[in-house]
Design an enzyme around this catalytic site. Structure first.
Site, PDB file in Angstrom:
ATOM      1  N   SER A   1     -36.624  31.898 -36.402  1.00 52.23           N
ATOM      2  CA  SER A   1     -35.863  33.149 -36.412  1.00 52.23           C
ATOM      3  C   SER A   1     -34.496  33.100 -37.077  1.00 52.23           C
ATOM      4  O   SER A   1     -33.814  34.128 -37.137  1.00 52.23           O
ATOM      5  CB  SER A   1     -35.668  33.641 -34.963  1.00 52.23           C
ATOM      6  OG  SER A   1     -34.851  32.748 -34.237  1.00 52.23           O
TER       7      SER A   1
ATOM      8  N   THR B   1     -38.515  42.352 -34.787  1.00 49.84           N
ATOM      9  CA  THR B   1     -37.085  42.496 -35.040  1.00 49.84           C
ATOM     10  C   THR B   1     -36.793  43.726 -35.879  1.00 49.84           C
ATOM     11  O   THR B   1     -37.624  44.150 -36.695  1.00 49.84           O
ATOM     12  CB  THR B   1     -36.548  41.251 -35.775  1.00 49.84           C
ATOM     13  OG1 THR B   1     -35.202  41.481 -36.207  1.00 49.84           O
ATOM     14  CG2 THR B   1     -37.385  40.942 -37.008  1.00 49.84           C
ATOM     15  N   ASP B   2     -35.595  44.289 -35.712  1.00 47.65           N
ATOM     16  CA  ASP B   2     -35.190  45.417 -36.553  1.00 47.65           C
ATOM     17  C   ASP B   2     -34.947  44.998 -37.992  1.00 47.65           C
ATOM     18  O   ASP B   2     -34.857  45.838 -38.896  1.00 47.65           O
ATOM     19  CB  ASP B   2     -33.942  46.100 -35.988  1.00 47.65           C
ATOM     20  CG  ASP B   2     -32.723  45.184 -35.896  1.00 47.65           C
ATOM     21  OD1 ASP B   2     -32.845  43.974 -36.168  1.00 47.65           O
ATOM     22  OD2 ASP B   2     -31.642  45.679 -35.529  1.00 47.65           O
ATOM     23  N   GLU B   3     -34.877  43.687 -38.240  1.00 48.37           N
ATOM     24  CA  GLU B   3     -34.622  43.216 -39.601  1.00 48.37           C
ATOM     25  C   GLU B   3     -35.769  43.536 -40.559  1.00 48.37           C
ATOM     26  O   GLU B   3     -35.586  43.478 -41.777  1.00 48.37           O
ATOM     27  CB  GLU B   3     -34.313  41.719 -39.598  1.00 48.37           C
ATOM     28  CG  GLU B   3     -33.022  41.386 -38.869  1.00 48.37           C
ATOM     29  CD  GLU B   3     -32.590  39.948 -39.049  1.00 48.37           C
ATOM     30  OE1 GLU B   3     -32.686  39.425 -40.179  1.00 48.37           O
ATOM     31  OE2 GLU B   3     -32.150  39.342 -38.061  1.00 48.37           O
TER      32      GLU B   3
ATOM     33  N   TYR C   1     -37.257  35.337 -43.539  1.00 49.12           N
ATOM     34  CA  TYR C   1     -37.480  35.521 -42.102  1.00 49.12           C
ATOM     35  C   TYR C   1     -37.999  36.914 -41.800  1.00 49.12           C
ATOM     36  O   TYR C   1     -39.052  37.085 -41.170  1.00 49.12           O
ATOM     37  CB  TYR C   1     -36.191  35.267 -41.315  1.00 49.12           C
ATOM     38  CG  TYR C   1     -36.223  35.883 -39.927  1.00 49.12           C
ATOM     39  CD1 TYR C   1     -37.170  35.476 -38.987  1.00 49.12           C
ATOM     40  CD2 TYR C   1     -35.332  36.888 -39.565  1.00 49.12           C
ATOM     41  CE1 TYR C   1     -37.221  36.050 -37.718  1.00 49.12           C
ATOM     42  CE2 TYR C   1     -35.375  37.466 -38.305  1.00 49.12           C
ATOM     43  CZ  TYR C   1     -36.317  37.049 -37.388  1.00 49.12           C
ATOM     44  OH  TYR C   1     -36.374  37.629 -36.148  1.00 49.12           O
TER      45      TYR C   1
ATOM     46  N   LYS D   1     -41.747  38.283 -40.372  1.00 49.28           N
ATOM     47  CA  LYS D   1     -41.940  39.111 -39.179  1.00 49.28           C
ATOM     48  C   LYS D   1     -42.624  40.428 -39.540  1.00 49.28           C
ATOM     49  O   LYS D   1     -43.478  40.924 -38.795  1.00 49.28           O
ATOM     50  CB  LYS D   1     -40.604  39.368 -38.492  1.00 49.28           C
ATOM     51  CG  LYS D   1     -39.953  38.146 -37.892  1.00 49.28           C
ATOM     52  CD  LYS D   1     -40.789  37.509 -36.792  1.00 49.28           C
ATOM     53  CE  LYS D   1     -40.800  38.321 -35.514  1.00 49.28           C
ATOM     54  NZ  LYS D   1     -41.511  37.624 -34.411  1.00 49.28           N
TER      55      LYS D   1
ATOM     56  N   VAL E   1     -16.729  32.903 -40.508  1.00 53.75           N
ATOM     57  CA  VAL E   1     -17.215  34.282 -40.563  1.00 53.75           C
ATOM     58  C   VAL E   1     -17.651  34.578 -41.993  1.00 53.75           C
ATOM     59  O   VAL E   1     -16.877  34.394 -42.942  1.00 53.75           O
ATOM     60  CB  VAL E   1     -16.124  35.279 -40.122  1.00 53.75           C
ATOM     61  CG1 VAL E   1     -16.595  36.718 -40.299  1.00 53.75           C
ATOM     62  CG2 VAL E   1     -15.723  35.010 -38.675  1.00 53.75           C
TER      63      VAL E   1
ATOM     64  N   ARG F   1     -23.859  44.946 -36.560  1.00 57.52           N
ATOM     65  CA  ARG F   1     -25.079  44.712 -35.796  1.00 57.52           C
ATOM     66  C   ARG F   1     -25.045  45.533 -34.511  1.00 57.52           C
ATOM     67  O   ARG F   1     -23.976  45.806 -33.962  1.00 57.52           O
ATOM     68  CB  ARG F   1     -25.214  43.212 -35.438  1.00 57.52           C
ATOM     69  CG  ARG F   1     -25.228  42.290 -36.665  1.00 57.52           C
ATOM     70  CD  ARG F   1     -26.467  42.510 -37.512  1.00 57.52           C
ATOM     71  NE  ARG F   1     -26.543  41.653 -38.687  1.00 57.52           N
ATOM     72  CZ  ARG F   1     -26.275  42.041 -39.925  1.00 57.52           C
ATOM     73  NH1 ARG F   1     -25.882  43.289 -40.156  1.00 57.52           N
ATOM     74  NH2 ARG F   1     -26.403  41.210 -40.936  1.00 57.52           N
TER      75      ARG F   1
ATOM     76  N   HIS G   1     -27.239  39.271 -47.589  1.00 58.58           N
ATOM     77  CA  HIS G   1     -26.778  39.597 -46.243  1.00 58.58           C
ATOM     78  C   HIS G   1     -26.894  41.106 -45.966  1.00 58.58           C
ATOM     79  O   HIS G   1     -26.290  41.923 -46.657  1.00 58.58           O
ATOM     80  CB  HIS G   1     -25.319  39.159 -46.087  1.00 58.58           C
ATOM     81  CG  HIS G   1     -24.886  38.985 -44.676  1.00 58.58           C
ATOM     82  ND1 HIS G   1     -23.651  38.489 -44.333  1.00 58.58           N
ATOM     83  CD2 HIS G   1     -25.520  39.247 -43.496  1.00 58.58           C
ATOM     84  CE1 HIS G   1     -23.540  38.433 -43.024  1.00 58.58           C
ATOM     85  NE2 HIS G   1     -24.659  38.900 -42.500  1.00 58.58           N
TER      86      HIS G   1
END
Length: 333
Positions: free
Chosen positions: A87, A127-129, A155, A159, A211, A219, A281
């Site tokens: 994940s 996942t919402d991704e 990833y 999913k 960061v 998020r 990203h």
């Protein structure tokens, strides 16, 4: 009920085991995990040591078809919940093959076993991704169950592939499948590669907090206990063939999350260090959980302000748990 929980030694899987046992103490659970780097058997110890002996651990990989088929035949499950997955996005960018094997082929093996043993109830944790991302300047936009799949990383693509395969098994074979797509989880037992535990542990050690980019990626934060309640509801009352979005109504940008952690720990913001942004990203995730509220009565109960303070306290109070991860001794069985 006899329930198979895969990925049970991971973050969300272990929390689900404890959630289910608290609400259904007479049920039997088989906790399966491959114990890859993020699987931690120490997390499950209290469940496995229950005097009633209703919880069993099986060390196995969901891609091991022969082992999985034998386990299903031996145990006589009523249902299976699949948390097992690679994940971490950064790892998927470095090595996509592992993610495809575990997240897609492993899901197929589990569903084939469900089919072969009476078309058992199967729930896929996603996942919402899989939806990609939303623009930062459109806070009015949210992911719904009808949002197109638009994965951004290996990833999320893996999913999404598993989700589509699950829906195809429902359509083609009548397998009673449901899927939940959640926003970013946080809470106890989360492996310290993820944002919140990583920042907590680095702040406790007075180390720099890395960061990505400018930290403005947003998020929707969902406490793991709220997520577990949602999955239990879907498993019990969800309609086969349906997808349910599970969101926390707690959107925060990454920099705000990090600053909140530092403030609660009494640490200076000078510890923040900005690093090169992650490839591809995603900008913002935002979930509309109206469907699960309308059909199953679920709503998130944990405000981020309360949940993050609780989570920090947990890591402060459970140093013995995460120190074993940092020194590698958690892998010793």
């Amino acid at each position: 009920m006899k329930l198979l929980v895969t990925g049970a030694a991971g973050f969300i899987g272990a929390n689900f085991v404890y959630h289910w046992l608290e609400r259904y103490p007479r049920d039997s659970l088989v906790c399966l995990d491959a114990l890859t780097y993020a699987g931690n058997l120490h997390t499950l110890r209290p469940a496995l040591e229950r005097p009633r002996g209703t919880v069993r651990f099986v060390h196995a990989d969901i891609t091991d078809r022969e082992r999985i088929e034998a386990l299903f035949a031996e145990e006589g499950f009523d249902a299976a919940v699949n948390f097992a997955a690679e994940s971490f996005v950064d790892r998927s960018i470095a090595d996509p093959g592992i993610f495809l094997r575990s997240n897609v082929l492993g899901t197929q093996v589990l569903m084939d076993a469900c089919r072969a043993n009476g078309n058992l109830r199967f729930h896929q944790v996603s996942t919402d991704e899989v939806y990609g991302d939303l623009p930062l300047d459109r806070p009015d936009l949210f992911f719904t169950e009808e949002t197109n799949i638009h994965a951004s990383s290996p990833y999320s693509a893996s999913k999404a592939g598993a989700d589509l395969l699950a829906l195809a098994y429902h359509r083609s074979y009548g397998l009673p499948v449901t899927i939940s797509r959640c926003s970013n989880n946080y809470g106890p037992y989360q492996f310290p590669e993820k944002l919140i535990p990583l920042m907590i542990l680095k702040a406790l050690a007075d180390e720099p907090l890395p960061v990505y980019g400018t930290g403005n990626n947003v998020r929707d934060w969902l406490h793991v206990e709220d997520h577990c309640r949602a999955i239990a509801l879907i498993l019990k009352n969800g309609k086969p063939g349906e997808v349910y979005n599970v969101g926390g109504h707690n959107e925060r940008d990454n920099l705000t999350v990090v600053k909140t952690i530092l403030a609660l720990l009494g640490k200076p913001e000078s510890l923040i260090t900005f690093v090169a942004d992650r490839a591809g990203h995603d900008l913002r995730y935002g979930i509309d959980p109206a469907k699960i509220h309308r059909e199953l009565g679920w709503l998130p109960e944990t405000r981020f302000e309360d949940g993050i303070a609780e989570t920090i306290r947990w890591y402060v109070d459970h140093r013995d748990w995460w120190e074993k991860i940092l020194d590698g001794s958690y892998r010793e069985l």
